[in-house]
Write an enzyme that holds these catalytic residues in place. Structure first.
Site, PDB file in Angstrom:
ATOM      1  N   CYS A   1       0.926  87.860   7.449  1.00 46.54           N
ATOM      2  CA  CYS A   1       1.712  88.056   5.629  1.00 46.54           C
ATOM      3  C   CYS A   1       0.111  89.091   4.746  1.00 46.54           C
ATOM      4  CB  CYS A   1       0.273  86.466   5.124  1.00 46.54           C
ATOM      5  SG  CYS A   1       0.167  86.618   3.896  1.00 46.54           S
TER       6      CYS A   1
ATOM      7  N   CYS B   1       6.884  91.380   1.649  1.00 49.56           N
ATOM      8  CA  CYS B   1       6.527  90.177   2.195  1.00 49.56           C
ATOM      9  C   CYS B   1       6.789  89.405   3.713  1.00 49.56           C
ATOM     10  CB  CYS B   1       6.639  89.284   1.230  1.00 49.56           C
ATOM     11  SG  CYS B   1       6.629  87.900   1.885  1.00 49.56           S
TER      12      CYS B   1
HETATM   13  N1  DGL Z   1       4.598  85.738   4.005  1.00 48.49           N
HETATM   14  C1  DGL Z   1       3.282  85.956   3.023  1.00 48.49           C
HETATM   15  C2  DGL Z   1       3.818  87.696   2.612  1.00 48.49           C
HETATM   16  O1  DGL Z   1       2.965  88.214   4.117  1.00 48.49           O
HETATM   17  C3  DGL Z   1       3.679  85.647   1.683  1.00 48.49           C
HETATM   18  C4  DGL Z   1       3.063  85.289   0.565  1.00 48.49           C
HETATM   19  C5  DGL Z   1       3.327  84.399  -0.232  1.00 48.49           C
HETATM   20  O2  DGL Z   1       2.617  82.684   0.675  1.00 48.49           O
HETATM   21  O3  DGL Z   1       3.557  83.772  -1.347  1.00 48.49           O
HETATM   22  O4  DGL Z   1       2.969  88.138   1.099  1.00 48.49           O
END
Ligand code: DGL
Length: 258
Positions: A74, A183
């Site tokens: 993440c 993301c």
């Molecule tokens: N997959 C997360 C990232 O890479 C998403 C973050 C979120 O939940 O807003 O930033």
């Protein structure tokens, strides 16, 4: 050195499976445990303190489950909490950050776009990374709502197309030639993004680089797995159906409160 313990991964939800896929492709003998913290998604609009607390909670569970290394799958958790994670836990951590370097280095228009969460784009780590490219114009865009729609199983909705159109149009007008997906949820949106962007704009993410880095750290430090008796386990505190949909292959998914 051989080490058959699992690789642990966590994300605010199902998006980090895009990283898991790269890791499993590169290291099929490794066992993995993936935590989808969908109950707390999106992380991107939370405070740094909240993101750190959630990252600690996820790491504690992965360590209880016997993981040898933690992949923070993440961008938001990495850019806000990796320093604190490394200070608190002894296990090695691999983080994921927007792939600014390959985009900025290869850009011919000297203009690149970055789509990421508010948490990532406002982090100190991201601001410092941008300073390395003073000659590149970087068009930043927060992907408000995108993660939530994916977590709600609305990936292919009209609302998603409309949001993407709104976010990408200013980048097209600014003449970007690279779009960085900052993301881990966004690689799942590539088909829709390609419908909107001109073909000349290349789309990049950090998934493969994270897998290569994980393999490098394992082989140089605590060891890669050599067992054909490996297992790929997924835990979610949200919808198992949404997780199964992004995984496409049928996998061992357990619902668990964490
Ligand atoms: N997959 C997360 C990232 O890479 C998403 C973050 C979120 O939940 O807003 O930033």
């Amino acid at each position: 050195m051989t080490n058959n313990k699992p690789i642990g991964l966590f994300d605010s939800g199902v998006g980090g499976t895009s990283i898991w896929k790269e890791i499993h492709k590169l290291m099929p003998l490794e066992s993995t445990i993936y935590l989808a913290d969908s109950k707390n998604a999106p992380y991107g609009i939370k405070t740094k303190e909240e993101i750190i607390a959630l990252s600690f909670k996820n790491t504690e569970l992965l360590l209880e489950l016997g993981c040898k290394i933690i992949v923070v799958a993440c961008n938001t958790a990495t850019t806000n909490a990796i320093k604190e994670l490394r200070a608190k836990f002894e296990v090695p951590f691999i983080g994921i950050e927007p792939a600014i370097k390959p985009a900025a280095s290869n850009s011919e228009t000297n203009c690149i776009g970055i789509l990421a969460t508010k948490g990532t784009l406002s982090s100190d780590l991201f601001h410092q990374a941008v300073l390395n490219y003073p000659n590149t114009k970087i068009v930043e865009q927060v992907g408000y709502g995108l993660v939530q729609l994916i977590e709600d199983g609305q990936m292919h909705s009209k609302e998603m197309t409309n949001l993407l159109q709104t976010y990408l149009q200013p980048m097209i007008e600014a003449n970007i030639d690279y779009l960085v997906l900052g993301c881990s949820h966004y690689p799942y949106l590539v088909p829709q993004i390609k419908e909107i962007l001109p073909k000349s704009i290349k789309i990049i993410d950090s998934g493969e680089a994270v897998a290569l880095q994980t393999s490098k750290v394992l082989s140089e430090t605590i060891g890669l797995a050599k067992s054909s008796l490996n297992s790929q386990i997924f835990y979610t505190n949200g919808s198992p159906e949404v997780l199964q949909n992004v995984l496409s292959d049928s996998r061992c998914i357990y619902t668990r409160d964490f």
